[in-house]
Design a protein around this motif. Structure first.
Motif, short mmCIF file in Angstrom:
data_model
loop_
_atom_site.label_atom_id
_atom_site.label_comp_id
_atom_site.label_asym_id
_atom_site.label_seq_id
_atom_site.Cartn_x
_atom_site.Cartn_y
_atom_site.Cartn_z
N ARG A 43 6.48 7.00 27.19
CA ARG A 43 5.55 7.88 27.31
C ARG A 43 5.42 8.56 28.59
NH1 ARG A 43 1.10 3.19 25.83
NH2 ARG A 43 1.54 3.29 23.31
N VAL A 45 3.13 9.70 30.51
CA VAL A 45 2.46 9.27 31.68
C VAL A 45 3.11 8.26 32.35
CG1 VAL A 45 0.08 8.44 32.38
CG2 VAL A 45 0.46 10.32 30.49
N ARG A 46 3.68 7.39 31.61
CA ARG A 46 4.29 6.08 32.33
C ARG A 46 5.58 6.67 33.12
NH1 ARG A 46 4.41 0.84 28.26
NH2 ARG A 46 1.95 0.85 28.18
N LEU A 48 5.61 9.14 34.60
CA LEU A 48 4.84 10.01 35.99
C LEU A 48 4.64 8.70 36.93
CD1 LEU A 48 3.77 12.35 37.16
CD2 LEU A 48 1.56 11.76 36.13
N ALA A 49 4.22 7.68 36.32
CA ALA A 49 3.95 6.45 36.94
C ALA A 49 4.89 6.07 37.69
CB ALA A 49 3.13 5.25 36.18
N CYS A 83 2.79 15.28 42.00
CA CYS A 83 2.35 14.37 40.78
C CYS A 83 1.13 14.82 40.18
CB CYS A 83 2.40 12.86 41.06
SG CYS A 83 4.08 12.36 41.57
N ILE A 84 0.05 14.95 40.85
CA ILE A 84 -1.32 15.33 40.12
C ILE A 84 -1.02 16.76 39.15
CG2 ILE A 84 -3.46 16.19 40.51
CD1 ILE A 84 -3.80 13.95 42.30
N SER A 87 0.76 16.03 36.34
CA SER A 87 -0.07 15.06 35.27
C SER A 87 -1.12 15.95 34.59
CB SER A 87 -0.93 14.18 36.15
OG SER A 87 -1.90 14.67 36.97
N PHE A 88 -1.30 17.01 35.39
CA PHE A 88 -2.36 18.28 34.63
C PHE A 88 -1.47 18.99 33.59
CE2 PHE A 88 -5.60 18.94 38.06
CZ PHE A 88 -6.64 19.07 37.16
N ILE A 90 1.08 17.47 31.86
CA ILE A 90 0.99 16.81 30.80
C ILE A 90 -0.31 16.58 30.16
CG2 ILE A 90 1.09 14.19 30.08
CD1 ILE A 90 2.97 13.89 32.52
N MET A 91 -1.37 16.57 30.64
CA MET A 91 -2.77 16.64 30.00
C MET A 91 -2.89 17.77 29.14
SD MET A 91 -5.60 14.74 32.53
CE MET A 91 -5.32 13.15 33.07
N ALA A 94 0.78 18.05 26.56
CA ALA A 94 1.59 17.16 25.36
C ALA A 94 0.25 16.55 24.60
CB ALA A 94 1.95 16.12 26.39
N GLU A 96 -1.31 13.33 22.48
CA GLU A 96 -1.50 12.08 22.98
C GLU A 96 -0.26 11.06 22.91
OE1 GLU A 96 -5.05 9.18 24.02
OE2 GLU A 96 -4.42 11.18 24.55
N ARG A 97 0.11 11.15 21.71
CA ARG A 97 1.14 10.22 21.32
C ARG A 97 2.73 10.74 21.40
NH1 ARG A 97 -0.53 5.30 20.86
NH2 ARG A 97 -3.00 5.12 20.31
N ILE B 76 -0.84 0.98 32.46
CA ILE B 76 -1.62 1.84 33.27
C ILE B 76 -3.15 1.29 33.50
CG2 ILE B 76 -2.35 4.19 33.19
CD1 ILE B 76 0.35 4.71 32.43
N TRP B 129 -6.60 8.26 31.51
CA TRP B 129 -5.76 8.33 30.95
C TRP B 129 -5.27 7.16 29.92
CZ3 TRP B 129 -3.18 12.72 29.03
CH2 TRP B 129 -1.96 12.48 28.14
#
Lengths: 182, 338
Positions: A43, A45-46, A48-49, A83-84, A87-88, A90-91, A94, A96-97, B76, B129
């Motif tokens: 994913r 978002v992961r 990104l984390a 990173c923010i 994330s923008f 991505i939001m 992309a 959701e899944r 997360i 998220w």
């Protein structure tokens, strides 16, 4: 003096140097873990984390290298801004899944591994063959010294940063104008 | 002062206690304040004037079940509350409560606070998220766009002060404001800058930005109950929610510390050092100032209605940023002239 450091020369575990070494190893572990998560996560978002963890580890290195200013800027700019922004993106873009995008091409398969191995080998060779000289501590890392260095010895970097900013502004204008019809 | 292990442990312990006690009793103050502005008594049942309410609430939160909804992105989801609390704790390391009460007077103290405030922004994003919930998503997008928008005037205003005092060390910034309240940065009378009429405006900008950065009403678009249930912490129960809550109040304390240090002279006595105990430069003045500012935070929250998201973003991008940029240029010019 170019004797390779042996294991016996290592400082005792609970001396100041030993503890510093442990902290150093922890930071290496944090950075590598972050990088690994970023490269392998399914994913976005992961991933990104993972990048955030990796950047935080690098900030730890800067702090370790006696430059708290660089460490804080690393967190402020890379974690707080870049990173923010990612994330923008991505939001907004992309679904959701979203899983991995597209089939693996040549670059992400064997060729990628070969390039990575070459870079790794090159860096290792460079690190082992260089005659390392302890660098005299030139600055205590205060803002005044960094400012003076930036505008005298490293003014080229400073100019290049302004070029990057100019390109970013032009890019933003182009994208923003593109959407308008009337 | 030698940095022994005992010192470190003690400093960490005191910091955590200070944050925890503040978080718990600021909730009490908030509820009492809300009651005051709405003509009702607020919590009264437990203890004298409801003073036992915070510990009881804490026990309740800790004993509740920590529910993890089935659809969430678990890793997360679990990280987010920790990310909300821990940057706030780290920022306390560098805040000088008095000339000798500071855990670690790091040279780039201002940057430490801003860097870890940025990490706090990440937590809202990650929480929204990870919850996999439309309302939480909308909330986190809002909260992050708000954080990004208000970080800019906040930083520019801080840079103005840093330019005047020539140091990023919070202690040094206070050291220059010790000659009575006319030497505080909030007045346009600083000797290095001559007469800079925009300093009180800068103070207001910093204040508005700290209200917005801590996601408090009237800027609490991220958790607008009437539209978004509870925003990014909708799915959190038990101490997960408790950590968000404590993080919010810890951030309020940090925001008011920052305002006090940058503009209101930190631990300095407003009448200059008179030599008699309560009128020397001591930690009491610092606490008095930060709690006054927190009182204003509470006052604002229960007085003004919530703004709209467009009004919020317009305020930052169209007014606060240009004004703070102009003050930055003006201050730079005046520094050259005087």
């Amino acid at each position: 003096m170019n004797s390779p450091a042996s294991f016996m020369d290592a400082p005792a575990l609970f001396s100041a140097d030993g503890l510093l070494g442990i902290i150093f190893l922890i930071m290496i572990a944090v950075t590598l873990t972050g990088g690994f998560i970023a490269a392998t996560a399914e994913r976005l978002v992961r991933a990104l984390a993972g990048i955030v963890i990796c950047f935080t580890g690098v900030a730890g290195f800067y702090y370790f290298l006696n430059s708290p200013f660089m460490a804080m800027m690393q967190i402020l700019i890379y974690v707080g801004a870049i990173c923010i922004t990612i994330s923008f993106a991505i939001m907004l873009a992309a679904p959701e899944r979203t899983r991995k995008t597209g089939p693996a091409n040549l670059l992400s398969g064997p060729l990628g591994f070969i390039i990575a191995a070459l870079v790794f080998g090159g860096m290792c060779a460079l690190a082992l063959r260089t005659q390392w000289e302890p660098f005299a501590k030139s600055a205590t890392g205060t803002v005044r010294e960094i400012g003076i260095e930036l505008l005298t010895n490293h003014s080229m970097v400073f100019e290049l940063i302004s070029l990057v900013l100019l390109i970013a502004i032009i890019g933003a204008i182009v994208i923003a104008r593109g959407g308008r019809t009337g | 002062m030698s940095l022994t292990l005992l010192n470190v442990v003690l400093a960490v312990f005191i910091a955590i206690c200070f944050v925890g006690a503040n978080a718990a009793y600021l909730v009490w103050c908030e509820r009492k304040g809300a009651g005051f502005y709405q003509r009702r008594p607020g919590p009264m049942e437990n203890g004298w004037w409801g003073l036992l309410q915070p510990p009881i609430d804490g026990v309740k939160l800790m004993t509740k079940q920590l529910l993890i909804p089935g659809g969430v992105d678990k890793a997360i989801f679990m990280v987010a509350p920790v990310l909300a609390m821990f940057p706030a704790l780290i920022s306390f390391v560098t805040i000088p409560f008095s000339d000798n009460i500071v855990a670690h007077p790091i040279d780039v103290g201002v940057l430490v606070i801003f860097a870890f405030a940025a990490l706090g922004g990440m937590s809202l994003l990650v929480a929204g998220w990870g919850s996999r919930n439309k309302y939480s998503m909308i909330s986190s997008v809002r909260a992050v766009s708000q954080t990004v928008a208000y970080e800019i005037p906040l930083l520019i205003t801080t840079i103005t002060i840093v330019m005047i005092s020539g140091s990023l060390n919070l202690g040094d910034i206070v050291q220059q404001q010790l000659d009575g309240f006319l030497s505080w940065n909030v007045w346009p009378l600083h000797k290095e800058v001559g007469f800079n009429l925009l300093m009180p405006v800068s103070f207001l900008i910093l204040f508005v930005c700290s209200v917005a950065e801590t996601n408090r009403a009237p800027f609490d678009l991220g958790e607008a109950e009437s539209e978004l249930v509870a925003g990014f912490h909708t799915e959190y129960s038990s101490m997960g929610f408790g950590l968000f809550f404590m993080g919010e109040y810890a951030n309020i304390v940090i925001g008011s510390c920052l305002i006090t240090i940058l503009f209101l002279g930190g631990w300095s006595c407003p009448f200059g050092d008179l030599g008699i105990f309560p009128f020397t430069h001591n930690v009491g003045w610092f606490l008095l100032k930060i709690y006054l500012i927190i009182f204003v935070f509470i006052w604002i929250r229960w007085t003004f209605p919530r703004t709209t998201i467009y009004g919020l973003l317009n305020l930052s991008w169209k007014y606060l940023i240009p004004i703070s940029l102009f003050n930055l240029l003006l201050t730079a010019g005046l520094l050259k002239v005087f």
